[in-house]
Structures are given as C-alpha cells and as structure tokens.
Design a protein around this motif. Structure first.
Motif, PDB file in Angstrom:
ATOM      1  N   GLN A 133      44.860 -10.879  39.702  1.00  0.00           N
ATOM      2  CA  GLN A 133      44.659 -12.230  40.147  1.00  0.00           C
ATOM      3  C   GLN A 133      46.010 -13.032  39.529  1.00  0.00           C
TER       4      GLN A 133
ATOM      5  N   LYS B 245      45.942 -17.912  42.997  1.00  0.00           N
ATOM      6  CA  LYS B 245      45.589 -16.973  43.882  1.00  0.00           C
ATOM      7  C   LYS B 245      44.377 -16.361  43.911  1.00  0.00           C
ATOM      8  N   GLU B 246      43.699 -16.138  44.980  1.00  0.00           N
ATOM      9  CA  GLU B 246      42.508 -15.414  44.958  1.00  0.00           C
ATOM     10  C   GLU B 246      42.580 -13.745  44.056  1.00  0.00           C
ATOM     11  N   ARG B 247      41.672 -13.356  43.633  1.00  0.00           N
ATOM     12  CA  ARG B 247      41.659 -11.993  42.936  1.00  0.00           C
ATOM     13  C   ARG B 247      41.628 -10.960  44.188  1.00  0.00           C
ATOM     14  N   GLU B 248      42.462 -10.006  44.017  1.00  0.00           N
ATOM     15  CA  GLU B 248      42.711  -9.206  45.056  1.00  0.00           C
ATOM     16  C   GLU B 248      42.602  -7.370  44.795  1.00  0.00           C
TER      17      GLU B 248
ATOM     18  N   ASP C 264      34.668  -6.394  46.802  1.00  0.00           N
ATOM     19  CA  ASP C 264      35.160  -7.301  45.526  1.00  0.00           C
ATOM     20  C   ASP C 264      33.905  -7.374  44.794  1.00  0.00           C
TER      21      ASP C 264
END
Length: 123
Positions: free
Chosen positions: A39, A43-46, A108
């Motif tokens: 992360q 930003k979004e966690r990926e 996720d």
C-alpha cells in the motif's frame, strides 16, 4: 491464530534490490497460502504475489512479473520476497498475509496480516 512479522525493508536506489522476509508463528504454516500486498500513500492496497502451500505454484501481479520472486521455507515458517530492478513506483508498505486458499488473496481477504515493512525507492 497466526502472527506475522515482516523485515528487510529500507531505502534503495532505483534499479537496486531488497529481500523481504516474513516469519510466521503457529504450527500450521505449511497449510496456508502465503502472500505479499503493498500500500502506497494515498493509494488502495494491492496484491503483489502469493505462493501455494508447497511452494510449487506462484502468482504475480503483472507489474512485478520478471522483477520479484516469492519463495518459502516451511521448515522455518518463513516466506521471502526478492525484489530486483526496483522502481520508485514500488515505494510502499509491504504486508505479509496468509490465507487457506488462493481466493483469499485474489479477493483481498486473507485471514491474517502482518504490520508491514516500509520499502522506499529513490530515483
């Protein structure tokens, strides 16, 4: 209950390498898929990568294919992430995760998370 502790993060120049480790507590490490997420600020966690229970199957996000390698040592309850050819856009907190199935990684939604280790890549 599984407790995960990541290590190996740091500051590196673009093009450099780092090796992250994630040590897991618990008796059933080999029963879980292991993975890494990241992360970046704002930003979004990926999802980054995951590895099957035996280590025979690995899964990578397109943006790390050919640069990152995941591996595991079940005897040491440890999973590794070798990161080569690092780019500034790889800067993020990297989290280790465990899931009983690969679905948990893709969705996720792993069962357990580590607190993360900071990776910073300078240009």
């Amino acid at each position: 209950q599984v407790h995960l502790v990541e290590s190996g993060g740091g500051l590196v120049q673009a093009g450099g390498s780092l090796r992250l480790s994630c040590a897991a507590s618990g008796r059933f490490f080999s029963s879980y898929f292991m993975g890494w997420f990241r992360q970046a600020p704002g930003k979004e966690r990926e999802f980054v990568t995951a590895i099957s229970r035996s280590g025979m199957s690995t899964y990578y996000a397109d943006f790390v294919k050919g640069r990152f390698t995941i591996s595991r040592e079940n005897a040491k309850n440890t999973v590794y992430l070798q990161m080569n050819s690092l780019k500034p856009e790889d800067t993020a907190v990297y989290h280790c995760a465990v899931s009983p199935s690969m679905d948990g990684m893709w969705n996720d939604d792993p069962d357990y998370w580590g607190q993360g280790t900071q990776v910073t890549v300078s240009s």
